[in-house]
Scaffold this motif. Structure first.
Motif, mmCIF file in Angstrom:
data_model
loop_
_atom_site.group_PDB
_atom_site.id
_atom_site.type_symbol
_atom_site.label_atom_id
_atom_site.label_comp_id
_atom_site.label_asym_id
_atom_site.label_seq_id
_atom_site.Cartn_x
_atom_site.Cartn_y
_atom_site.Cartn_z
ATOM 1 N N ILE A 187 0.843 -1.201 0.000
ATOM 2 C CA ILE A 187 0.000 0.000 0.000
ATOM 3 C C ILE A 187 0.881 1.254 0.000
ATOM 4 O O ILE A 187 0.566 2.248 -0.655
ATOM 5 N N SER A 188 2.020 1.190 0.699
ATOM 6 C CA SER A 188 2.928 2.343 0.700
ATOM 7 C C SER A 188 3.533 2.564 -0.689
ATOM 8 O O SER A 188 3.964 3.668 -1.017
ATOM 9 N N MET A 189 3.559 1.519 -1.513
ATOM 10 C CA MET A 189 4.065 1.651 -2.878
ATOM 11 C C MET A 189 3.218 2.609 -3.717
ATOM 12 O O MET A 189 3.719 3.185 -4.686
ATOM 13 N N TYR A 190 1.957 2.777 -3.358
ATOM 14 C CA TYR A 190 1.119 3.735 -4.087
ATOM 15 C C TYR A 190 1.753 5.116 -4.044
ATOM 16 O O TYR A 190 1.815 5.817 -5.057
ATOM 17 N N LEU A 191 2.217 5.505 -2.869
ATOM 18 C CA LEU A 191 2.835 6.826 -2.731
ATOM 19 C C LEU A 191 4.112 6.912 -3.560
ATOM 20 O O LEU A 191 4.370 7.925 -4.215
ATOM 21 N N LEU A 224 4.876 5.089 -6.245
ATOM 22 C CA LEU A 224 4.527 5.052 -7.660
ATOM 23 C C LEU A 224 3.998 6.406 -8.137
ATOM 24 O O LEU A 224 4.422 6.916 -9.174
ATOM 25 N N VAL A 225 3.104 6.995 -7.369
ATOM 26 C CA VAL A 225 2.571 8.310 -7.735
ATOM 27 C C VAL A 225 3.706 9.335 -7.760
ATOM 28 O O VAL A 225 3.798 10.162 -8.667
ATOM 29 N N ALA A 255 2.074 -1.374 -11.478
ATOM 30 C CA ALA A 255 0.700 -0.865 -11.445
ATOM 31 C C ALA A 255 -0.311 -2.018 -11.470
ATOM 32 O O ALA A 255 -1.305 -1.995 -10.730
ATOM 33 N N LEU A 295 -0.380 -3.449 -8.044
ATOM 34 C CA LEU A 295 -0.999 -2.540 -7.077
ATOM 35 C C LEU A 295 -2.511 -2.423 -7.277
ATOM 36 O O LEU A 295 -3.231 -2.078 -6.341
ATOM 37 N N LEU A 296 -2.983 -2.718 -8.473
ATOM 38 C CA LEU A 296 -4.432 -2.733 -8.706
ATOM 39 C C LEU A 296 -5.043 -4.080 -8.331
ATOM 40 O O LEU A 296 -6.094 -4.138 -7.697
ATOM 41 N N PRO A 343 -5.107 -5.136 -3.902
ATOM 42 C CA PRO A 343 -6.222 -4.749 -3.026
ATOM 43 C C PRO A 343 -7.546 -5.401 -3.433
ATOM 44 O O PRO A 343 -8.307 -5.837 -2.575
#
Length: 184
Positions: free
Chosen positions: A53-57, A59-60, A98, A101-102, A105
């Motif tokens: 989940i921290s990878m979202y930050l 990646l963005v 990506a 990460l999709l 979740p």
């Protein structure tokens, strides 16, 4: 801080290495969870999910920074196939990330479970239990892992090529913030 025509700045370098280390840790945790006993598997997957989940930050941050900065120029023009690989490998790495990460979740939520982030935050499932969707997401997650592994292997071969064969400053550009580097 910013990238220049000749190299990467501190932010790009930091985002690159944080993402790389995190992806390797996630891969190791995911593999360890597959071979673990039920109680250890649950703990390992919990840590895997929290870090993911921290990878979202990350990646963005990487995508936003790249769009804002562009890319440094290529040090030495190579053959067209090598130039295409150099262009597409980072894109494939980000696409695989990506995809994972999709699918990750959705995989958890389609089992009807919340996503717990380091035991501090719980993101309830908006889906409820959906077994078919869960199975599709498992397949996509494994596909993303294979895509990442393949692209990572090509990336490492490229690093070795630049280091051993070309003996250029490509690796140095990902280790030391931007200054003007010579081409050889």
């Amino acid at each position: 801080m910013k990238d220049t025509e000749n190299g990467y700045g501190g932010v790009s370098i930091l985002l690159h290495w944080v993402a790389a280390i995190t992806m390797i840790a996630l891969f190791v945790l995911g593999q360890a969870a597959e071979d673990a006993t039920d109680s250890d598997r649950k703990a390992l997957l919990g840590l895997h999910i929290s870090i993911a989940i921290s990878m979202y930050l990350i990646l963005v941050g990487r995508i936003g920074w790249r769009l804002f900065n562009g890319r440094p120029r290529v040090l030495i023009q190579k053959s067209k196939p090598l130039m295409l690989l150099a262009h597409w490998i980072p894109i494939i790495l980000l696409a695989g990330l990506a995809l994972m990460l999709l699918s990750g979740p959705i995989m958890v939520w389609s089992k009807g479970y919340p996503i717990n982030i380091f035991g501090l935050i719980s993101l309830p499932s908006p889906l409820g239990k959906m077994e078919t969707l869960h199975e599709v997401m498992e397949v996509l997650h494994k596909l993303g892992a294979k895509l990442l592994f393949f692209a990572f292997a090509l990336h490492m071969l490229g690093v070795l090529k630049h280091l051993i064969i070309d003996r250029d400053n490509t690796l140095k550009r990902m280790l030391v913030p931007s200054k003007k580097f010579s081409e050889k």
